[in-house]
Motif scaffolding. Structure first.
Motif, mmCIF file in Angstrom:
data_model
loop_
_atom_site.group_PDB
_atom_site.id
_atom_site.type_symbol
_atom_site.label_atom_id
_atom_site.label_comp_id
_atom_site.label_asym_id
_atom_site.label_seq_id
_atom_site.Cartn_x
_atom_site.Cartn_y
_atom_site.Cartn_z
ATOM 1 N N GLN A 25 0.808 -1.219 0.000
ATOM 2 C CA GLN A 25 0.000 0.000 0.000
ATOM 3 C C GLN A 25 0.848 1.279 0.000
ATOM 4 O OE1 GLN A 25 -3.466 -0.153 -0.066
ATOM 5 N NE2 GLN A 25 -3.259 -2.360 -0.213
ATOM 6 N N LEU A 26 2.040 1.222 -0.586
ATOM 7 C CA LEU A 26 2.893 2.406 -0.624
ATOM 8 C C LEU A 26 2.386 3.382 -1.692
ATOM 9 C CD1 LEU A 26 6.479 0.896 -0.253
ATOM 10 C CD2 LEU A 26 5.044 1.952 1.497
ATOM 11 N N SER A 27 2.388 4.654 -1.352
ATOM 12 C CA SER A 27 1.868 5.670 -2.259
ATOM 13 C C SER A 27 2.772 5.835 -3.479
ATOM 14 C CB SER A 27 1.747 7.013 -1.532
ATOM 15 O OG SER A 27 3.036 7.531 -1.241
ATOM 16 N N LYS A 28 2.229 6.466 -4.512
ATOM 17 C CA LYS A 28 3.000 6.727 -5.728
ATOM 18 C C LYS A 28 4.223 7.581 -5.421
ATOM 19 C CE LYS A 28 2.443 8.525 -10.434
ATOM 20 N NZ LYS A 28 1.480 9.132 -11.400
ATOM 21 N N LYS A 29 4.049 8.567 -4.533
ATOM 22 C CA LYS A 29 5.162 9.444 -4.167
ATOM 23 C C LYS A 29 6.285 8.652 -3.507
ATOM 24 C CE LYS A 29 6.379 13.207 -1.027
ATOM 25 N NZ LYS A 29 5.899 14.123 0.037
ATOM 26 N N VAL A 30 5.934 7.770 -2.570
ATOM 27 C CA VAL A 30 6.954 6.988 -1.851
ATOM 28 C C VAL A 30 7.624 6.002 -2.794
ATOM 29 C CG1 VAL A 30 7.332 5.295 -0.022
ATOM 30 C CG2 VAL A 30 5.874 7.289 0.403
ATOM 31 N N ARG A 31 6.848 5.364 -3.655
ATOM 32 C CA ARG A 31 7.434 4.420 -4.607
ATOM 33 C C ARG A 31 8.424 5.142 -5.526
ATOM 34 N NH1 ARG A 31 2.042 3.095 -5.448
ATOM 35 N NH2 ARG A 31 2.186 3.570 -7.678
ATOM 36 N N HIS A 32 8.066 6.342 -5.969
ATOM 37 C CA HIS A 32 8.973 7.115 -6.820
ATOM 38 C C HIS A 32 10.264 7.440 -6.077
ATOM 39 C CE1 HIS A 32 10.393 10.067 -9.712
ATOM 40 N NE2 HIS A 32 10.541 10.936 -8.716
ATOM 41 N N GLN A 33 10.153 7.836 -4.814
ATOM 42 C CA GLN A 33 11.334 8.183 -4.036
ATOM 43 C C GLN A 33 12.216 6.962 -3.816
ATOM 44 O OE1 GLN A 33 11.899 11.513 -3.129
ATOM 45 N NE2 GLN A 33 13.956 10.664 -2.870
ATOM 46 N N LEU A 34 11.606 5.815 -3.553
ATOM 47 C CA LEU A 34 12.380 4.580 -3.381
ATOM 48 C C LEU A 34 13.115 4.217 -4.666
ATOM 49 C CD1 LEU A 34 9.855 2.403 -1.327
ATOM 50 C CD2 LEU A 34 12.042 3.294 -0.513
ATOM 51 N N ARG A 35 12.447 4.415 -5.776
ATOM 52 C CA ARG A 35 13.091 4.115 -7.059
ATOM 53 C C ARG A 35 14.288 5.036 -7.285
ATOM 54 N NH1 ARG A 35 9.109 5.068 -10.069
ATOM 55 N NH2 ARG A 35 8.258 2.978 -10.375
ATOM 56 N N MET A 36 14.117 6.325 -7.006
ATOM 57 C CA MET A 36 15.188 7.285 -7.217
ATOM 58 C C MET A 36 16.364 7.037 -6.271
ATOM 59 S SD MET A 36 14.139 9.142 -9.710
ATOM 60 C CE MET A 36 15.309 10.505 -9.664
ATOM 61 N N ASP A 37 16.070 6.569 -5.060
ATOM 62 C CA ASP A 37 17.110 6.365 -4.041
ATOM 63 C C ASP A 37 17.690 4.953 -4.047
ATOM 64 O OD1 ASP A 37 16.577 8.943 -3.258
ATOM 65 O OD2 ASP A 37 15.384 8.386 -1.503
ATOM 66 N N ASN A 38 17.250 4.099 -5.003
ATOM 67 C CA ASN A 38 17.644 2.679 -4.961
ATOM 68 C C ASN A 38 17.377 2.099 -3.573
ATOM 69 O OD1 ASN A 38 18.611 2.516 -7.657
ATOM 70 N ND2 ASN A 38 20.514 3.526 -7.027
ATOM 71 N N GLY A 39 16.148 2.370 -3.092
ATOM 72 C CA GLY A 39 15.833 2.070 -1.705
ATOM 73 C C GLY A 39 15.244 0.707 -1.440
ATOM 74 N N VAL A 40 15.202 -0.173 -2.450
ATOM 75 C CA VAL A 40 14.636 -1.503 -2.246
ATOM 76 C C VAL A 40 15.645 -2.557 -2.689
ATOM 77 C CG1 VAL A 40 12.735 -3.077 -2.749
ATOM 78 C CG2 VAL A 40 12.315 -0.606 -2.653
#
Length: 288
Positions: A25-40
């Motif tokens: 249930q992660l928001s679009k904003k958080v998913r975008h930030q994770l993608r940009m930060d290589n956070g997963v």
């Protein structure tokens, strides 16, 4: 804020993007930030969002602290926390009657969330409110331990997948040993602290009642909520002329008991991360 867990058995294969959106249930904003930060990371390797994830994969998510700051909660007394269940994601406590679920002002420190914050402080964790019990109600209460699971638990409540059984003692005997009250609940325009059953407007509210014991004066009931409205059990019982003993708002003689006789006795749900069944009761029930 880094969180690691194993994708539970039985989870269908899907793209990481889909898992983050639909399962977490992660928001679009958080998913975008994770993608940009290589956070997963998946199984120890930083992953793009098009990789397929499956059951038993190890997932590590580094949530951006700007979007998920640790809540600042004044510490209460950790000794007042009675834990019924705890893991890395959530904690279920047995709340005493007379203690509020959460504080309403920054200066309050004698609520359940304050006491739980003190209990979790040594682990560098913090509690998040998932649902509430009225101050006068005792019993099982769920808190999230991280912002990752919080919206998932919210969705489980919305989908009625977290089953709660309450115990109560009421005046008189119900007309049937097993019965359901289906009556909308709205605000009482004469008293903003109270709710009333209303024929017009209000919110849908359904409560199921089962008489467990009865005597000349009282009935001892199990109650199950199909919806979760403010004061729902209290209002529905008052509306059928069987108010809860000791209820300071809805009983005409609230001093008939030392406390309001309403207790959250049992909780049952499937853990969203482990897929294990969590089924527990409090250590004591209301009328023993």
């Amino acid at each position: 804020m880094n969180y690691s867990f194993t994708i539970p058995a039985g989870t269908a294969d899907m793209k990481l993007q889909t898992y983050l959106e639909q399962e977490l249930q992660l928001s679009k904003k958080v998913r975008h930030q994770l993608r940009m930060d290589n956070g997963v990371s998946v199984n120890g390797d930083v992953s793009n969002f098009h990789v397929t994830v499956k059951a038993d994969d190890q997932l590590a998510i580094d949530l951006p602290e700007a979007d998920f700051p640790l809540p600042e909660i004044k510490l209460g007394d950790a000794n007042l926390v009675d834990v019924l269940f705890e893991d890395d994601h959530l904690v279920i406590v047995d709340k005493p009657a007379g203690v509020k679920t959460h504080h309403n002002t920054e200066n309050e420190a004698n609520t359940m969330i304050n006491h739980l914050a003190a209990y979790l402080a040594d682990k560098n964790e913090a509690p998040y409110v998932v649902h509430r019990l009225d101050q006068e109600t005792s019993g099982a209460l769920i808190f999230a331990k991280n912002p990752l699971i919080l919206p998932i638990l919210d969705k489980l409540f919305e989908a009625k997948e977290i089953k709660r059984t309450y115990q109560t003692v009421v005046d008189g005997r119900l007309p049937k040993d097993t019965m359901t009250v289906n009556a909308n609940i709205g605000r009482d325009r004469h008293n903003n602290r109270k709710r009333i059953v209303t024929a017009k407007g209000g919110q849908t509210a359904v409560t199921h009642f089962e008489t467990v014991e009865k005597d000349a004066q009282f009935a001892y009931l199990n109650c199950q909520l199909e919806t979760g409205r403010t004061h729902q059990i209290r209002v529905h019982l008052q509306s059928i002329d069987h108010p809860i003993v000791g209820d300071p708002l809805y009983h005409p003689q609230p001093n008939k008991a030392e406390r309001m006789m309403l207790h959250s006795y049992a909780i049952n749900f499937i853990h969203p991360f482990t897929k294990e069944e969590i089924s527990l009761t409090t250590k004591a029930n209301l009328w023993d």
